[in-house]
Design a protein around this motif. Structure first.
Motif, PDB file in Angstrom:
ATOM      1  N   PHE A  19      -4.119   5.683   1.639  1.00  0.00           N
ATOM      2  CA  PHE A  19      -3.059   6.061   0.731  1.00  0.00           C
ATOM      3  C   PHE A  19      -1.839   5.167   0.887  1.00  0.00           C
ATOM      4  N   ALA A  20      -1.596   4.670   2.090  1.00  0.00           N
ATOM      5  CA  ALA A  20      -0.456   3.788   2.288  1.00  0.00           C
ATOM      6  C   ALA A  20      -0.610   2.517   1.464  1.00  0.00           C
ATOM      7  N   SER A  21      -1.857   2.055   1.298  1.00  0.00           N
ATOM      8  CA  SER A  21      -2.090   0.856   0.518  1.00  0.00           C
ATOM      9  C   SER A  21      -1.811   1.091  -0.958  1.00  0.00           C
ATOM     10  N   GLU A  22      -1.948   2.356  -1.440  1.00  0.00           N
ATOM     11  CA  GLU A  22      -1.688   2.668  -2.834  1.00  0.00           C
ATOM     12  C   GLU A  22      -0.221   3.009  -3.082  1.00  0.00           C
ATOM     13  N   ALA A  23       0.436   3.593  -2.097  1.00  0.00           N
ATOM     14  CA  ALA A  23       1.753   4.172  -2.309  1.00  0.00           C
ATOM     15  C   ALA A  23       2.868   3.169  -2.067  1.00  0.00           C
ATOM     16  N   THR A  24       2.761   1.947  -2.670  1.00  0.00           N
ATOM     17  CA  THR A  24       3.812   0.955  -2.522  1.00  0.00           C
ATOM     18  C   THR A  24       4.924   1.174  -3.536  1.00  0.00           C
ATOM     19  N   PHE A  25       4.635   1.851  -4.627  1.00  0.00           N
ATOM     20  CA  PHE A  25       5.631   2.132  -5.663  1.00  0.00           C
ATOM     21  C   PHE A  25       6.107   3.569  -5.495  1.00  0.00           C
ATOM     22  N   PRO A  26       7.423   3.812  -5.524  1.00  0.00           N
ATOM     23  CA  PRO A  26       7.927   5.184  -5.315  1.00  0.00           C
ATOM     24  C   PRO A  26       7.431   6.139  -6.403  1.00  0.00           C
ATOM     25  N   LEU A  27       7.032   7.325  -5.991  1.00  0.00           N
ATOM     26  CA  LEU A  27       6.480   8.306  -6.915  1.00  0.00           C
ATOM     27  C   LEU A  27       7.552   9.243  -7.434  1.00  0.00           C
ATOM     28  N   ASP A  28       7.479   9.558  -8.728  1.00  0.00           N
ATOM     29  CA  ASP A  28       8.360  10.552  -9.332  1.00  0.00           C
ATOM     30  C   ASP A  28       7.763  11.936  -9.148  1.00  0.00           C
ATOM     31  N   GLN A  29       8.623  12.922  -9.029  1.00  0.00           N
ATOM     32  CA  GLN A  29       8.127  14.290  -8.860  1.00  0.00           C
ATOM     33  C   GLN A  29       7.650  14.835 -10.197  1.00  0.00           C
TER      34      GLN A  29
END
Length: 254
Positions: A19-29
């Motif tokens: 998941f760290a490899s995917e979560a490079t862009f900040p996610l909106d709630q």
């Protein structure tokens, strides 16, 4: 024993690394729409029209949509393809062979996609909500589209007519970990062609779709939560009765 402990530790880290490899862009709630029947109905319509052409939901039957306020007649008239029946599973006619040839991979089943995408960077709905809203035009990609949350994604932007066509702007900055390198940093979108919906309306439609995907992952979740509250209230009431009974038994003992 030490080897077993090391193996368990490594396996525990695998999901985090993935998941760290995917979560490079900040996610909106993502707005919570799982209790809004009108939003879930709109989400179901969007799912059938834009997702179910390639992605199946093989753990879901059409007639389960009665739980979000639709009648079987409404499901039959508005959400079924010609050959489908109300009691059928949500499957697609697209073969795995054709899907792999056209997209490079078989589109995943979406039955529990909102649960499977949960990570330390955000919940599954947050990931989906941000992902579906961050497609941009990229002529270097085979489909002509790219995505900020999932770079080099194989899936095209299926809802582009609703959102419109956008390009993305990047600025080059020094890599904080290596001053000799530069990195591309997201600097905003540029609307090239307007869509059928405004930006606000598209965000709301996406929230409805994500809400439906979250509900579909566990259709009985709202009932489960209500039942949980009732059980806790009962246990609380029973605890008071047990305390009073215990007090009555021991009141004569000094």
């Amino acid at each position: 024993m030490n080897l077993l402990k090391k193996l368990i530790a490594v396996l525990a880290l695998v999901p985090a690394v993935t998941f760290a490899s995917e979560a490079t862009f900040p996610l909106d709630q993502a707005p919570n729409r799982t209790k809004d029947l009108a939003a879930l109905q709109n989400g179901a319509k969007l799912f059938v029209n834009y997702c179910l052409n390639c992605h199946s939901a093989s753990a879901m039957r059409y007639n389960r949509l009665v739980d979000i306020g639709l009648t079987e007649e409404q499901i039959k008239n508005n959400l079924l393809f010609t050959s489908d029946k109300v009691g059928d599973l949500m499957k697609v006619s697209l073969s795995a062979k054709d899907a792999k040839e056209w997209f490079g991979a078989v589109p995943p089943d979406l039955s529990v996609i909102a649960r499977s995408k949960a990570s330390g960077a955000g919940s599954g709905p947050d990931w989906l909500y941000t992902y579906l809203r961050t497609f941009y035009k990229d002529d270097t990609r085979p489909t002509g589209w790219n995505n900020l949350v999932f770079p080099n994604v194989g899936m095209p932007h299926v809802m582009w007519e609703l959102q419109g066509v956008r390009t993305v702007k990047f600025v080059e900055e020094k890599d904080p970990h290596d001053a000799s390198k530069t990195v591309h940093k997201f600097a905003g979108f540029e609307q090239v062609k307007p869509g059928k919906l405004s930006a606000t309306d598209f965000d709301n439609a996406t929230a409805d779709l994500v809400g439906y995907l979250e509900w579909m992952g566990e259709p009985g979740q709202n009932k489960r939560k209500r039942l949980g509250v009732v059980v806790l209230l009962f246990l609380g009431f029973f605890m008071v009765l047990a305390w009073l009974l215990n007090k009555s038994y021991w009141k004569e003992i000094k």
